[in-house]
Design a protein around this motif. Structure first.
Motif, PDB file in Angstrom:
ATOM      1  N   GLU A  17       0.821  -1.210   0.038  1.00 63.13           N
ATOM      2  CA  GLU A  17       0.195   0.001   0.176  1.00 63.13           C
ATOM      3  C   GLU A  17       0.843   1.133  -0.022  1.00 63.13           C
ATOM      4  N   SER A  18       2.036   1.181   0.825  1.00 55.60           N
ATOM      5  CA  SER A  18       2.740   2.435   0.885  1.00 55.60           C
ATOM      6  C   SER A  18       3.491   2.635  -0.368  1.00 55.60           C
ATOM      7  N   ALA A  19       4.048   1.539  -1.246  1.00 58.27           N
ATOM      8  CA  ALA A  19       4.840   1.738  -2.201  1.00 58.27           C
ATOM      9  C   ALA A  19       3.882   2.359  -3.428  1.00 58.27           C
ATOM     10  N   GLU A  29       1.049   4.184  -2.590  1.00 57.41           N
ATOM     11  CA  GLU A  29       0.990   5.598  -2.673  1.00 57.41           C
ATOM     12  C   GLU A  29       2.063   6.496  -2.833  1.00 57.41           C
ATOM     13  N   GLU A  30       3.240   6.103  -2.516  1.00 61.53           N
ATOM     14  CA  GLU A  30       4.531   6.657  -2.826  1.00 61.53           C
ATOM     15  C   GLU A  30       4.894   6.857  -4.350  1.00 61.53           C
ATOM     16  N   MET A  51       0.196   9.587  -3.783  1.00 66.20           N
ATOM     17  CA  MET A  51       0.340  11.045  -3.175  1.00 66.20           C
ATOM     18  C   MET A  51      -0.110  12.192  -4.390  1.00 66.20           C
ATOM     19  N   GLU A  55     -10.855  11.437  -5.522  1.00 68.87           N
ATOM     20  CA  GLU A  55     -10.870  10.862  -4.140  1.00 68.87           C
ATOM     21  C   GLU A  55     -10.143   9.531  -4.538  1.00 68.87           C
ATOM     22  N   VAL A  56      -8.979   9.323  -3.612  1.00 64.39           N
ATOM     23  CA  VAL A  56      -8.003   8.140  -3.644  1.00 64.39           C
ATOM     24  C   VAL A  56      -8.208   7.394  -2.457  1.00 64.39           C
ATOM     25  N   GLY A  57      -8.410   6.083  -2.787  1.00 64.84           N
ATOM     26  CA  GLY A  57      -8.448   5.162  -1.736  1.00 64.84           C
ATOM     27  C   GLY A  57      -7.786   3.855  -1.878  1.00 64.84           C
ATOM     28  N   TYR A  58      -7.298   3.163  -1.027  1.00 63.85           N
ATOM     29  CA  TYR A  58      -6.514   2.135  -0.984  1.00 63.85           C
ATOM     30  C   TYR A  58      -7.257   0.765  -0.403  1.00 63.85           C
ATOM     31  N   CYS A  59      -6.974  -0.457  -1.068  1.00 57.65           N
ATOM     32  CA  CYS A  59      -7.472  -1.550   0.108  1.00 57.65           C
ATOM     33  C   CYS A  59      -6.337  -2.540  -0.265  1.00 57.65           C
ATOM     34  N   ARG A  69      -4.990  -6.377   0.509  1.00 57.08           N
ATOM     35  CA  ARG A  69      -5.267  -7.705   0.909  1.00 57.08           C
ATOM     36  C   ARG A  69      -3.846  -8.348   0.829  1.00 57.08           C
ATOM     37  N   ASP A 124      -5.942  -2.737  -4.086  1.00 61.16           N
ATOM     38  CA  ASP A 124      -6.571  -2.029  -4.967  1.00 61.16           C
ATOM     39  C   ASP A 124      -6.393  -0.609  -4.724  1.00 61.16           C
ATOM     40  N   ARG A 128      -8.220   2.900  -5.697  1.00 62.56           N
ATOM     41  CA  ARG A 128      -9.434   3.268  -6.367  1.00 62.56           C
ATOM     42  C   ARG A 128      -9.675   4.632  -6.193  1.00 62.56           C
ATOM     43  N   ILE A 143     -12.240   7.930  -7.694  1.00 62.05           N
ATOM     44  CA  ILE A 143     -13.319   8.430  -7.788  1.00 62.05           C
ATOM     45  C   ILE A 143     -13.303   9.954  -8.478  1.00 62.05           C
ATOM     46  N   GLU A 177     -13.670   0.789   1.230  1.00 67.15           N
ATOM     47  CA  GLU A 177     -13.732  -0.282   0.338  1.00 67.15           C
ATOM     48  C   GLU A 177     -14.708  -1.257   0.773  1.00 67.15           C
ATOM     49  N   PRO A 230      -0.667   3.717   6.923  1.00 60.92           N
ATOM     50  CA  PRO A 230       0.519   5.053   6.700  1.00 60.92           C
ATOM     51  C   PRO A 230      -0.325   5.818   5.742  1.00 60.92           C
ATOM     52  N   THR A 231      -1.500   5.487   5.107  1.00 62.34           N
ATOM     53  CA  THR A 231      -1.762   6.370   4.082  1.00 62.34           C
ATOM     54  C   THR A 231      -2.870   7.533   4.477  1.00 62.34           C
ATOM     55  N   ASP A 254      -5.658   8.541   4.032  1.00 66.09           N
ATOM     56  CA  ASP A 254      -7.226   8.448   4.308  1.00 66.09           C
ATOM     57  C   ASP A 254      -7.204   7.572   5.836  1.00 66.09           C
ATOM     58  N   ARG A 287       9.694   5.152   4.557  1.00 67.72           N
ATOM     59  CA  ARG A 287       8.898   6.490   3.968  1.00 67.72           C
ATOM     60  C   ARG A 287       8.660   7.348   5.271  1.00 67.72           C
ATOM     61  N   ARG A 317       6.273   9.036   6.122  1.00 63.70           N
ATOM     62  CA  ARG A 317       4.523   8.891   6.745  1.00 63.70           C
ATOM     63  C   ARG A 317       4.270   7.478   7.332  1.00 63.70           C
ATOM     64  N   MET A 318       4.898   6.538   7.059  1.00 64.08           N
ATOM     65  CA  MET A 318       5.132   5.327   7.907  1.00 64.08           C
ATOM     66  C   MET A 318       5.390   5.687   9.699  1.00 64.08           C
ATOM     67  N   ARG A 324      -5.233 -10.491   8.520  1.00 58.48           N
ATOM     68  CA  ARG A 324      -3.938 -11.351   8.680  1.00 58.48           C
ATOM     69  C   ARG A 324      -3.129 -10.530  10.101  1.00 58.48           C
TER      70      ARG A 324
END
Lengths: 425, 425
Positions: A195-197, A199-200, A204, A213-217, A219, A224, A226, A228, B11, B70-71, B73, B110, B112-113, B159
Motif C-alpha cells: 500500500e505504501s509503495a 501511494e509513494e 500522493m 478521491e483516492v482510496g486504497y485497499c 489484501r 486496490d 481506487r 473516484i 472499500e 500509513p496512507t 485516508d 517512508r 509517513r510510515m 492477517r
C-alpha cells in the motif's frame, strides 16, 4: 442521495455467517451513481424498531435485509407496518404462489408460512423467484410525526436477495435516483506492491490534485487503488497510473487475477494443467469459478500423497526420495508432468507445507515451491515462505502461481499468432 | 455488557472487499460470554468522528477496525486522540520496530510510515506481529463532557488483526468482562431440512419454554439451529433435539460437514479419492481446508475435459459417447475410477453443468450427478438440479457429495474394526 443498509440477523453478530450483503449492495449501487454512507447490523427481534427509527431521518434510501421468513424471530414486516401505521393485509397472489411452490416441492404447508403473504397496505410487492418470502418496497411517508426514506425490505438469503435485487430493486432505484451524477469509479488491481509503495509511486501525486478521491485497499499480496472523479479527470490521469504501476497492474476494471488469466489464455487459445499439493484444489477452484474456464483448464491434479505425485504427474520417485516432496525439483517435475500428461500448453506445480503441523527446521510451516512451465519452453520456480494460517497460506500460494502465469502469458505476446497458426496448419 | 463493532473502510461500502471482521469478532467473543449488540460500517475519513460520538454513550466495549495505516485516508488514531483530548506522542519502541521490519524486508522507510508510531498518551500498545501499525487500547475516560467505553483501535487487514486479537485483545476483554455469565450457546448444524421444518419439528416447542433463546440461520441446503440458555437447560433439552433432527444433524459444536467427514475417516483409518468435473476442485479445496486432511485424501482429480475423465480415472470412452459426460453412468465410473486408481477406500465422482452456458433441454444448466462409492462395495448416485449461479451451484453440489459420504461412513460403523485389522495383518 444518502443510502443506508440495515442488516438484521443474530447469526451475523454471532459469526455463524459472514455478511456478504454489504459488498454485494456496494457493487450493485455504484454503477447507479449511488454510494452507501453507513451500514448497520443488528440482532433479530425487537432491536429493529430502534434501528429503523435511527436510520429514517438520516437517509433517503434504506435497504433492510432479513426478518421476512416464516419463523418467530422474523418480525421486520410487522414492526415496519406498525411504525408506519399501516395495516397488514393478506396478499392472495402471494399466498397462492407460496401454496403452489410448496406443493411443487412436496413440502407440507405450515400455517405460519402464510405470514409471508402479509403485505403493508401501500407497499409494492417484489416477487421472490427463489424462496417464499417476497420483498417489499414502501415509498416515503411524510406525516407530522414521521418522515421515512424509500424503504426496501428484502430477504436475508443471498440466493433469494440477489435475483430480486437485480429484477426489481435496481429499476426502482434507477427511477428514484434519476440522472447519473458526473462521477466515476475506477479500481486498479495491483499485485506484488504494498500500500505504501503504491501511494509513494502515484497516490500522493493524485491526492494533491484535489479533484480525485483516492482510496486504497490492501489484501495479502495485492492492493486496490481506487479513484473516484469525473470521467474526464480519470482519463487524464490514467496513463500516468498505468506507467507507474507497470507489470504490477493486473486489471483496471476490478477483474480478478484468475479472470485475467483465463481470458488471456482463451484469447491465445492455450491450455493449462495443474498439479497441486498443499493448495489442495484451491487453484483449480479459483480458475473454474471463471465462466468459460473449461476452454482453458484441461485438468487439475490434487496430488496430495507422494504416490499420487509419482503416479499421476510422473514425478520421478528418486526426486521425492532425494529432495523430499516439498522441494524445487519436485515442484518443477509436477508442473512439467501435468503439462506433459495432459498435452496442455502450460503447467503449474505447487508443493509446500500448509501447516499447522509438518514443518522442519529447514522447511518450516509456510514453505512453498511454485513452478510454472510452458511445454517445450522453460520452467520457472519460486520459493516463498508464508508463515500464516492454513487458508491464507493456500490463498497466497495460489495468488503467486496465478501471477507467475500471468506475467508469462502477457510477456509472451508474440508467441500467440505463431501458436494459433501452428494449430490451424 | 454492551459491545459494539465499528468498521471503517470505504472499500467495505463500495464492495471491493467483504467485511469478515464481524463474523470473526462474533465467534471470538461468544466464549468470553460477550455478544455484539450492533455493528456499523462507515467510510474512511471524517465520518469516524460522528460514528465514535454516536457509539460512545451506547456501549461498554467498542472495537474499531481500520484507518491505522500509513496512507492519508487513515485517520482513526488522530480523530480518537482529538475527541478524547489526548496528545499523540511518538513511541520510540514502535518506531524502532517499524524501521527494523522495513529493513528486514528491504522496503524503503517512508516518513509517513512513522505516523504509525504515534500513540495517544495513556493508551496501551498492542503489538502487530504481521504489519507495521500497532493496535491501541484506551481505557474508559470519564469527564464532565465525555464518557467513553473500553476502546480498542485495531488494524483492518485480517492477517494483522487476528493474531493481535488473540494475543492481546482477548486477555484484556477477559479481564474487563470478569466472570463468565451463566449462559451458553449451542449450535446444531443440520443438513437436508428447511428452516420451517426445523422449527416445526423442534423449534416451536423450545421457544414456548421461555427459558431458551432460539435462533435459526438458513443457508443453501443447511440450517443452523442456535440455542442460548444456561447449561443445565441446554443439557435437559439436548436429547430431544438429537432425536428430532436424526440423521440430518451434522454436528453440535459448529463443526462444518467437511470437518466431520475428515475426522470420521481419520478415526476409521479410511481414505478418499475424488474425481470432480463441474465443481472444479472445490470439493478437494473444502476437504483440504481441514488440518490433517492429508491422512485421508489420497488424491483429487479435476477432470474438466472428457480426455481427462478417460485418461485419469478410467471412465470408459463409450460411456461418455453413449450417455454424455454429464450422466449417471459417467458419475459412477468417475467415483469408481478415482477409488480404483488410487487405492482409496471411498471415491466420489461429480459431473454436471455449472453454467452459465452449456445446458440442453434434457440437461438444463444446474444439472449434476453425484456418485459415492466404497471400493468393493456399492456405488450410490444422486441427480440434482441447482439452477443458480456458478459459485452457489459448486457449493450445493459439493455439499450434497459431502452429505452422501457422511451418511455412508456413519452408517458403516461396524466395518471400521475389520478394516483396521485387515491393514495390520
Amino acid at each position: 442521495v444518502n443510502v443506508e443498509v440495515l442488516n438484521t440477523g443474530t447469526e451475523l453478530l454471532l459469526g455463524s455467517v459472514t455478511n456478504t450483503h454489504l459488498a454485494y449492495f456496494g457493487q450493485q449501487l455504484f454503477p447507479l451513481g449511488l454510494r452507501i454512507d453507513r451500514q448497520t447490523t443488528i440482532p433479530d427481534g425487537a432491536s429493529i424498531r430502534g434501528a429503523l427509527l435511527d436510520a429514517f431521518p438520516r437517509c433517503d434510501i434504506l435497504l433492510v435485509t432479513g426478518g421476512l421468513g416464516p419463523t418467530t424471530d422474523d418480525i421486520t414486516r410487522e414492526i415496519t407496518a406498525e411504525l408506519l401505521g399501516f395495516r397488514l393485509v393478506v396478499d392472495e397472489t402471494i399466498a397462492a404462489v407460496i401454496r403452489e411452490r410448496l406443493k411443487r416441492r412436496n413440502i407440507l404447508l405450515r400455517e405460519r408460512m402464510l405470514r409471508q403473504a402479509m403485505v403493508p397496505e401501500g407497499a409494492t410487492v417484489l416477487p421472490n423467484a427463489h424462496g417464499t418470502a417476497p420483498g417489499l418496497y414502501i415509498p416515503p411517508v411524510l406525516t407530522p410525526a414521521l418522515s421515512t426514506p424509500h424503504l426496501f425490505l428484502l430477504p436475508g438469503p443471498p440466493r433469494e436477495l440477489k435475483p430480486m435485487f437485480e429484477s426489481y430493486v435496481q429499476p426502482l432505484l434507477r427511477r428514484i435516483r434519476g440522472e447519473l451524477p458526473n462521477q466515476e469509479c475506477r479500481t486498479y488491481h495491483i499485485v506484488g506492491l504494498g500500500e505504501s509503495a503504491v501511494e509513494e509511486l502515484i497516490g500522493m501525486e493524485l491526492s494533491l490534485r484535489g479533484d480525485i478521491e483516492v482510496g486504497y485497499c490492501a489484501r495479502p499480496n495485492e492492493v486496490d487503488l481506487r479513484l473516484i472523479a469525473p470521467r474526464a479527470v480519470l482519463e487524464e490521469v490514467e496513463p500516468r497510473v498505468l506507467e507507474a504501476m507497470g507489470r504490477h497492474l493486473v486489471s483496471t476494471d476490478g477483474d480478478l487475477i484468475e479472470e485475467v488469466v483465463v481470458s488471456r489464455l482463451t484469447e491465445l487459445q492455450k491450455t493449462l494443467a495443474l498439479a497441486e499439493s498443499c493448495t489442495g484444489g484451491l487453484l483449480a477452484n479459483r480458475i473454474t469459478n471463471v465462466p468459460g474456464a473449461s476452454l482453458v483448464l484441461l485438468e487439475g491434479f490434487v496430488t496430495y500423497s507422494n504416490d499420487a505425485k509419482i503416479r499421476s504427474v510422473d514425478v520421478p520417485e528418486d526426486l521425492v526420495i532425494t529432495h523430499g516432496a516439498v522441494s524445487e525439483p519436485v515442484a518443477r517435475a509436477m508442473a512439467e508432468g501435468a503439462a506433459a500428461k495432459t498435452g496442455a500448453d502450460f503447467g503449474i506445480g505447487i508443493t509446500g507445507i500448509a501447516g499447522p503441523s509438518g514443518g522442519t527446521p529447514e522447511k518450516p510451516v509456510g514453505t512453498v515451491f511454485i513452478a510454472v512451465t510452458q511445454r517445450g519452453g522453460q520452467t520457472e520456480c519460486r520459493k516463498e515462505i508464508f508463515p500464516t494460517d492454513r487458508e491464507t497460506f493456500k490463498q497466497l500460494a495460489t495468488q503467486v502461481a496465478l501471477d507467475m502465469l500471468r506475467l508469462r502469458i502477457f510477456e509472451d505476446e508474440e508467441a500467440a499468432p505463431r501458436h494459433a497458426m501452428a494449430r490451424t496448419s
